[in-house]
Design an enzyme around this catalytic site. Structure first.
Site, PDB file in Angstrom:
ATOM      1  NE  ARG A  97      -3.066   0.294   3.216  1.00  0.00           N
ATOM      2  CZ  ARG A  97      -2.502   0.602   4.394  1.00  0.00           C
ATOM      3  NH1 ARG A  97      -1.916   1.772   4.553  1.00  0.00           N
ATOM      4  NH2 ARG A  97      -2.534  -0.236   5.403  1.00  0.00           N
ATOM      5  CE1 TYR A 107     -13.315  12.817 -16.710  1.00  0.00           C
ATOM      6  CE2 TYR A 107     -13.291  12.621 -14.321  1.00  0.00           C
ATOM      7  CZ  TYR A 107     -13.478  12.054 -15.571  1.00  0.00           C
ATOM      8  OH  TYR A 107     -13.845  10.743 -15.662  1.00  0.00           O
ATOM      9  CG  ASP A 143      -6.619  17.168 -14.818  1.00  0.00           C
ATOM     10  OD1 ASP A 143      -5.900  16.658 -15.704  1.00  0.00           O
ATOM     11  OD2 ASP A 143      -7.653  16.619 -14.390  1.00  0.00           O
ATOM     12  CE  LYS A 197      -9.849   9.348 -18.832  1.00  0.00           C
ATOM     13  NZ  LYS A 197     -10.131  10.624 -18.204  1.00  0.00           N
TER      14      LYS A 197
END
Ligand code: PLP
Length: 399
Positions: A57, A110, A182, A207
């Site tokens: 983690r 977004y 972003d 993406k």
């Protein structure tokens, strides 16, 4: 790494330290934990005095290679990674914002980011101010009143609006705000927000970085101090990138430069073609001279990117006929892959809005988002031509 060019960095950066057994490729290390026979060494690694891995983690060798590659591509001091782009965004905002804080952003972020701004942050008594995208004076005015974070995205979804990052970073700095960009749509090939003055740059690696629509992931790059605090939030809250996805993203990133150049070229050709089609109402692409953000895009981007959108006359009825006719596209809620992808904004990025809300945001019901892929440009144009030719004129003539 000596300051080599982006394509060389995309291929080589971040991998060397993780190679084992003479392998030339980064291994996928599917191990949740990392064991130690020496109790003192284990302790030193656990408290951060010695390099090494403890538990998946927190860190993992494959994931570390991905972080190092994006760090070098963005020219950052540090980078960390996440299970998705939204995890990168929510963990970053979760690290930085507390009740009573104020954040300034734009209306066209977004869809998921917009939900954080409108649904979740207000519940935590965080004051969110959303300015009209591209209205630089309005953003400057709001930032000058004081804010903890200035959050930007450029180009935006779906009408590819452009914000002047350098100008906004200056006002942000002056107001003592942390400036976040972003950079998903532009990628580090076309735009480097840190060079333009931003403090943090975020990617949905899902993406363009991955580029093959087969892995989810996210990243944050910036100063060591900021990134370490965001990493700490993530290691505790658990939105960790898994090693297999990290491997797929790493592999995709090796061809980033090639893909972005070709896809940007294809997008330009498609945008120009769409301008000549009778059934098309408007075309949004920052590479077109009549796009309101064209000059700023030219100044701050190395290329105009592979994202465009266009609206068709006759609205939903037309797109219902048109989109199924296309042969070389995926009709899907995704972007940035090697395949061309199309989707109506009303079904994809802005599905949670009412038609009235979409209209208020300048999103016509007949708006189609187009993510140009790696196909031959002549084939893409031919595909669009045959789809438009199949439209009954009654749909769009006199509309
Ligand atoms: C897709 C996307 C996100 C969210 O990324 P996920 O990996 O889907 O969580 C954030 N910002 C932009 C600009 C995006 O396109």
């Amino acid at each position: 790494m000596r300051d080599v060019k982006m394509s060389t960095k995309a291929v080589w950066a971040g991998e060397k330290d993780q190679l084992a057994f003479g392998a030339t490729q980064v291994p996928v290390v599917h191990s949740v934990s990392f064991g130690y026979d020496d109790m003192d060494e284990w302790y030193e690694v656990a408290i951060g005095n010695k390099e090494g891995h403890i538990y998946g983690r927190n860190t993992n060798p494959t994931v570390e290679a991905f972080e190092e590659k994006i760090r070098i591509l963005e020219g950052a001091e540090a980078a960390t990674s996440f299970s998705t782009g939204m995890a990168a965004i929510s963990n970053t905002l979760g690290t930085l914002l507390f009740p009573g804080d104020r954040i300034v952003s734009i209306k066209d972020t977004y869809g998921g980011t917009n939900k954080i701004f409108t649904e979740f942050l207000p519940k935590q008594k965080i004051d969110v101010v959303l300015c009209d995208t591209g209205d630089h004076a309005a953003i400057e005015k709001e930032v000058a009143k004081g804010c903890k974070v200035l959050y930007l995205e450029s180009p935006t979804n779906p009408t590819v609006k452009i914000t002047d990052i350098e100008r906004m970073a200056k006002v942000g700095k002056k107001a003592g705000a942390i400036v976040i960009v972003d950079n998903t749509f532009a990628t580090p090939i076309n735009q480097n927000p840190l060079e333009l003055g931003a403090d943090l740059v975020i990617h949905s690696a899902t993406k363009f970085l991955g580029g093959h629509a087969d892995a989810l992931g996210g990243s944050v790059c910036g100063s060591k101090k900021l990134v370490e605090s965001i990493y700490h939030y993530r290691e505790i809250n658990g939105a960790t990138l898994d090693p297999m996805s990290a491997y797929l993203l790493l592999r995709g990133m090796k061809t980033l430069q090639l893909r972005i150049e070709k896809q940007s070229e294809n997008a330009m050709v498609v945008a120009r073609y769409l301008q000549s089609v009778d059934a098309v109402e408007s075309v949004f692409y920052p590479g077109l001279e009549d796009h309101p953000g064209h000059d700023i895009a030219k100044k701050q981007m190395n290329g105009f990117g592979s994202m465009l959108s266009f609206s068709v006359k006759g609205g939903v009825d037309t797109l219902r006929h048109l989109l199924p006719k296309l042969k070389y596209v995926n009709r899907a809620a995704h972007l940035g892959s090697v395949e061309t992808i199309v989707g109506p904004s009303r079904t994809t990025s802005h599905v949670e809005c009412t038609p009235e809300e979409r209209a208020a945001m300048g999103i016509p019901e007949g708006l189609i988002r187009y993510s140009a892929g790696l196909e031959d440009k002549d084939d893409l144009i031919h595909d669009l031509e045959q789809a438009f030719q199949s439209l009954p004129e009654s749909l769009f003539v006199n509309k």
